[in-house]
Design a protein around this motif. Structure first.
Motif, PDB file in Angstrom:
ATOM      1  N   TYR A 111      37.585  38.394  56.142  1.00 23.28           N
ATOM      2  CA  TYR A 111      39.253  39.078  56.292  1.00 23.28           C
ATOM      3  C   TYR A 111      38.864  40.423  55.795  1.00 23.28           C
ATOM      4  CZ  TYR A 111      43.954  40.329  55.374  1.00 23.28           C
ATOM      5  OH  TYR A 111      45.277  40.890  55.452  1.00 23.28           O
ATOM      6  N   PRO A 112      38.434  41.151  56.858  1.00 23.31           N
ATOM      7  CA  PRO A 112      38.276  42.569  56.408  1.00 23.31           C
ATOM      8  C   PRO A 112      39.413  43.462  56.376  1.00 23.31           C
ATOM      9  CG  PRO A 112      37.602  42.248  58.865  1.00 23.31           C
ATOM     10  CD  PRO A 112      38.040  40.851  58.243  1.00 23.31           C
ATOM     11  N   ALA A 113      40.080  43.322  55.308  1.00 20.71           N
ATOM     12  CA  ALA A 113      41.319  43.972  55.152  1.00 20.71           C
ATOM     13  C   ALA A 113      41.380  45.555  55.154  1.00 20.71           C
ATOM     14  CB  ALA A 113      41.839  43.585  53.576  1.00 20.71           C
ATOM     15  N   MET A 114      42.176  46.200  55.773  1.00  9.25           N
ATOM     16  CA  MET A 114      42.368  47.515  56.008  1.00  9.25           C
ATOM     17  C   MET A 114      43.223  48.059  54.900  1.00  9.25           C
ATOM     18  SD  MET A 114      40.582  48.392  58.726  1.00  9.25           S
ATOM     19  CE  MET A 114      39.352  46.820  58.127  1.00  9.25           C
ATOM     20  N   ASN A 115      44.085  47.397  54.546  1.00  8.63           N
ATOM     21  CA  ASN A 115      44.799  47.596  53.226  1.00  8.63           C
ATOM     22  C   ASN A 115      44.581  47.102  52.096  1.00  8.63           C
ATOM     23  OD1 ASN A 115      47.181  48.248  51.786  1.00  8.63           O
ATOM     24  ND2 ASN A 115      48.714  47.334  52.850  1.00  8.63           N
ATOM     25  N   ASN A 116      44.263  47.888  51.268  1.00 10.11           N
ATOM     26  CA  ASN A 116      43.761  47.642  49.675  1.00 10.11           C
ATOM     27  C   ASN A 116      44.651  46.455  49.070  1.00 10.11           C
ATOM     28  OD1 ASN A 116      41.468  49.150  50.265  1.00 10.11           O
ATOM     29  ND2 ASN A 116      41.964  50.890  48.890  1.00 10.11           N
ATOM     30  N   ARG A 117      45.902  46.782  49.151  1.00 11.90           N
ATOM     31  CA  ARG A 117      46.801  45.812  48.662  1.00 11.90           C
ATOM     32  C   ARG A 117      46.811  44.338  49.075  1.00 11.90           C
ATOM     33  NH1 ARG A 117      52.648  48.688  47.809  1.00 11.90           N
ATOM     34  NH2 ARG A 117      51.917  50.797  47.165  1.00 11.90           N
ATOM     35  N   ARG A 118      46.050  44.230  50.230  1.00 15.77           N
ATOM     36  CA  ARG A 118      45.889  42.856  50.675  1.00 15.77           C
ATOM     37  C   ARG A 118      44.644  42.178  50.225  1.00 15.77           C
ATOM     38  NH1 ARG A 118      49.727  41.407  54.352  1.00 15.77           N
ATOM     39  NH2 ARG A 118      48.372  39.868  55.122  1.00 15.77           N
ATOM     40  N   VAL A 119      43.901  42.800  49.430  1.00 15.29           N
ATOM     41  CA  VAL A 119      42.370  42.512  48.675  1.00 15.29           C
ATOM     42  C   VAL A 119      42.845  41.700  47.365  1.00 15.29           C
ATOM     43  CG1 VAL A 119      40.302  42.897  48.131  1.00 15.29           C
ATOM     44  CG2 VAL A 119      41.206  44.195  49.909  1.00 15.29           C
ATOM     45  N   TYR A 120      42.611  40.380  47.219  1.00 10.06           N
ATOM     46  CA  TYR A 120      43.045  39.795  46.258  1.00 10.06           C
ATOM     47  C   TYR A 120      41.990  39.229  45.471  1.00 10.06           C
ATOM     48  CZ  TYR A 120      47.376  39.535  49.057  1.00 10.06           C
ATOM     49  OH  TYR A 120      48.408  39.903  49.787  1.00 10.06           O
ATOM     50  N   ASN A 121      40.945  39.873  45.345  1.00 11.68           N
ATOM     51  CA  ASN A 121      39.793  39.573  44.843  1.00 11.68           C
ATOM     52  C   ASN A 121      39.906  39.206  43.134  1.00 11.68           C
ATOM     53  OD1 ASN A 121      38.521  39.970  46.932  1.00 11.68           O
ATOM     54  ND2 ASN A 121      36.906  41.322  46.322  1.00 11.68           N
ATOM     55  N   GLY A 122      40.664  40.177  42.653  1.00  5.82           N
ATOM     56  CA  GLY A 122      40.926  40.047  41.040  1.00  5.82           C
ATOM     57  C   GLY A 122      42.042  38.925  40.893  1.00  5.82           C
ATOM     58  N   GLY A 123      42.886  38.291  41.627  1.00  5.33           N
ATOM     59  CA  GLY A 123      43.548  37.080  41.338  1.00  5.33           C
ATOM     60  C   GLY A 123      42.932  36.111  41.524  1.00  5.33           C
ATOM     61  N   VAL A 124      41.819  35.956  42.588  1.00  7.12           N
ATOM     62  CA  VAL A 124      41.021  34.798  42.651  1.00  7.12           C
ATOM     63  C   VAL A 124      40.111  34.751  41.393  1.00  7.12           C
ATOM     64  CG1 VAL A 124      39.452  33.819  44.216  1.00  7.12           C
ATOM     65  CG2 VAL A 124      41.336  34.924  45.131  1.00  7.12           C
ATOM     66  N   ASP A 125      39.497  35.707  41.031  1.00 10.02           N
ATOM     67  CA  ASP A 125      38.637  35.463  39.861  1.00 10.02           C
ATOM     68  C   ASP A 125      39.469  35.143  38.579  1.00 10.02           C
ATOM     69  OD1 ASP A 125      36.172  36.568  41.249  1.00 10.02           O
ATOM     70  OD2 ASP A 125      36.431  38.695  40.679  1.00 10.02           O
ATOM     71  N   ALA A 126      40.657  35.678  38.782  1.00  8.03           N
ATOM     72  CA  ALA A 126      41.544  35.233  37.344  1.00  8.03           C
ATOM     73  C   ALA A 126      41.634  33.784  37.323  1.00  8.03           C
ATOM     74  CB  ALA A 126      42.815  35.796  37.321  1.00  8.03           C
ATOM     75  N   ALA A 127      42.006  33.438  38.687  1.00 11.90           N
ATOM     76  CA  ALA A 127      42.295  31.708  38.704  1.00 11.90           C
ATOM     77  C   ALA A 127      41.203  31.220  38.416  1.00 11.90           C
ATOM     78  CB  ALA A 127      43.018  31.638  40.349  1.00 11.90           C
ATOM     79  N   SER A 128      40.073  31.477  38.923  1.00 11.51           N
ATOM     80  CA  SER A 128      38.698  30.761  38.714  1.00 11.51           C
ATOM     81  C   SER A 128      38.308  30.807  37.304  1.00 11.51           C
ATOM     82  CB  SER A 128      37.635  31.422  39.593  1.00 11.51           C
ATOM     83  OG  SER A 128      37.058  32.514  39.159  1.00 11.51           O
ATOM     84  N   THR A 129      38.787  31.818  36.433  1.00 14.15           N
ATOM     85  CA  THR A 129      38.423  31.868  35.136  1.00 14.15           C
ATOM     86  C   THR A 129      39.291  30.918  34.514  1.00 14.15           C
ATOM     87  OG1 THR A 129      37.732  34.147  35.296  1.00 14.15           O
ATOM     88  CG2 THR A 129      38.293  33.506  32.883  1.00 14.15           C
ATOM     89  N   LEU A 130      40.326  30.956  34.848  1.00 13.88           N
ATOM     90  CA  LEU A 130      41.420  29.802  34.128  1.00 13.88           C
ATOM     91  C   LEU A 130      41.085  28.605  34.265  1.00 13.88           C
ATOM     92  CD1 LEU A 130      43.873  30.473  32.188  1.00 13.88           C
ATOM     93  CD2 LEU A 130      45.316  29.878  34.425  1.00 13.88           C
ATOM     94  N   LEU A 131      40.787  28.167  35.692  1.00 14.95           N
ATOM     95  CA  LEU A 131      40.336  26.669  35.819  1.00 14.95           C
ATOM     96  C   LEU A 131      39.025  26.532  35.393  1.00 14.95           C
ATOM     97  CD1 LEU A 131      40.628  24.167  37.329  1.00 14.95           C
ATOM     98  CD2 LEU A 131      39.519  25.398  39.278  1.00 14.95           C
ATOM     99  N   GLY A 132      38.049  27.455  35.005  1.00 13.89           N
ATOM    100  CA  GLY A 132      36.771  27.043  34.486  1.00 13.89           C
ATOM    101  C   GLY A 132      37.018  26.844  32.810  1.00 13.89           C
TER     102      GLY A 132
END
Length: 480
Positions: free
Chosen positions: A288-309
């Motif tokens: 998903y090569p997002a052209m709009n930075n607002r549609r990049v969700y790396n931080g949210g995914v890292d937060a969810a994986s940290t919480l699950l871990g």
């Protein structure tokens, strides 16, 4: 009265670190939390691939990223030894300076060489994590180790979670650019350096800086006994010989089946885990090569994986099964699950499905980490435990570096990200097959053990290991 007498018998070197420990531990946990606040960290890869830096995917994947594995392997052993010899604080200062260097290069650097240097400093910061994780043991009495280790780990996980959420909120809701987010991260890591300067430098450490035993009635330490000395000997002998003696002792301990199994898991599975972690952001950008930075969700995914871990690590502490019988099967099933998740990540065109697979992959790995720590550390002394984890981490880093040279480096195969993930899928599949075959072997051996006595006597003796009770720890643990 007995407790009072025991306190009198304790050497001053044991009682000193306990004075004022609450304030020191609180400050160390606060420090661990704040140094994880780097909101731009989850977005480094899209920042490098985006218009701010405009590097190609081949440059990031095959030229820049491999430097991280090489630098980590190169500095791991020197930093491991310097951490103990210099008593933690100087290495923590080095880590903070390296963090500042990373974000200065991210903000100001424009060449591939500058980004390779950034990855070098990133390897230094990863190797220097040992200083924080072992620092706390110099502040408190052994009876408080487990609780304090829990506090420090929780502080770090909370910091990573907060950092990821903060970065995602800045990008999605605040419309902050990646460059601005990196400036914010630079401010936080600079504040981390300031916090480091106020850390107290301990007077003792595990190997090189041990309290004198002579004259205070202290019982000889394990290191003294391994060096063939009593409590009145000097420190020079063990400085010259103890590390080698302990390495030989680790080799002897490798004959313990559970210790060997979980150490091998640590080496092979963590190598694959971190390779996935390094390159998954490039995979996301490919899907998903997002052209709009607002549609990049790396931080949210890292937060969810940290919480699950964190939740998986907590849940693992409550598993009560016969590990000598089921360890291989549990590891094999989890590894097979991870292999399936890698295949899903690599073949799906739905970025959200890829995100979910990534979160589950990290959670499954974190589920096994505390189990591995328990089985490795349960019958070892503090010194040998630190050495075993250091040796395991070193071999995992060597393996990870070899795979990187062959698969990712442009001087090797130089594969793009999708073929790389097929390699990682095959790697985890092979591990799962080996673990499951080992589980079948253990099951067959166990079934022989349960045969009637007259039948069993006609066959070869049963060799299935029993659970090791607490009182049957190794002589090294008893010495301490």
């Amino acid at each position: 009265m007995l407790k009072k007498d025991e306190d009198v018998k304790k050497p001053a070197s044991e009682k000193a670190p306990d004075q004022g420990w609450k304030l020191q531990v609180f400050y160390l946990c606060f420090y661990g939390f704040m140094t994880q606040i780097r909101p731009g960290e989850s977005f480094i890869t899209p920042y490098l691939l985006g218009p701010d830096k405009n590097f190609t995917q081949a440059e990031v994947s095959n030229v820049i990223m491999p430097v991280l594995s090489y630098s980590y392997m190169a500095v791991l052993v020197p930093i491991f030894l310097l951490t103990d010899y210099l008593r933690y604080k100087p290495v923590l200062v080095l880590q903070s300076l390296s963090h500042i260097s990373i974000w200065l290069l991210l903000v100001l650097g424009t060449s591939v060489l500058a980004m390779q240097l950034m990855e070098f400093f990133y390897g230094v910061t990863m190797a220097a994590r040992i200083a924080y994780s072992s620092y706390i043991f110099s502040l408190v009495a052994p009876s408080r180790y487990q609780r304090m280790a829990s506090y420090s780990r929780s502080a770090v996980l909370l910091g990573v979670f907060t950092s990821s959420v903060l970065g995602q909120l800045c990008i999605t809701l605040g419309g902050v650019s990646f460059l601005t987010l990196n400036y914010v991260s630079l401010g936080f890591v600079s504040f981390g350096l300031l916090l480091t300067l106020f850390l107290e430098r301990p007077r003792r450490s595990l190997f090189f800086n041990r309290p004198e035993g002579a004259g205070d009635g202290a019982v000889p330490t394990e290191l003294d006994k391994m060096a063939g000395r009593g409590s009145g000997g000097g420190r020079r002998g063990w400085r010259e010989a103890t590390l080698f003696r302990m390495l030989r002792e680790v080799g002897a301990l490798a004959r313990q089946p559970q210790l060997r199994l979980w150490s091998l898991w640590w080496v092979f599975n963590s190598a694959g885990y971190y390779l996935m972690l390094y390159y998954v952001h490039i995979l996301w950008n490919e899907i998903y090569p997002a052209m709009n930075n607002r549609r990049v969700y790396n931080g949210g995914v890292d937060a969810a994986s940290t919480l699950l871990g964190a939740g998986a690590s907590f849940a693992a502490g409550y598993m009560k099964i016969r590990w000598t019988l089921w360890s291989e099967l549990v590891i094999g099933v989890v590894t097979a699950f991870q292999a399936g998740l890698l295949l899903l990540m690599n073949t799906t065109s739905n970025i959200w499905l890829c995100y979910v697979a990534y979160v589950l992959f990290r959670g499954s790995y974190q589920f096994l980490v505390p189990i591995a720590i328990f089985h490795i550390a349960t019958s070892l002394s503090k010194e040998l435990c630190a050495l075993v984890f250091g040796v395991n981490t070193f071999f995992a880093t060597v393996l990870k570096t070899i795979i990187t040279i062959i698969v990712a480096d442009k001087r090797g195969l130089g594969l793009s990200v999708h073929p790389q993930f097929y390699v990682y899928f095959g790697y985890f599949t092979l591990l799962a097959v080996v673990y499951l075959l080992a589980a079948v072997g253990v099951g067959i051996q166990h079934s022989r053990c349960k045969q009637p006595r007259e039948v069993a006597l006609a066959k070869e003796p049963c060799q299935l290991p029993a659970e090791v009770p607490v009182q049957e720890k190794s002589p090294e643990a008893d010495a301490v």
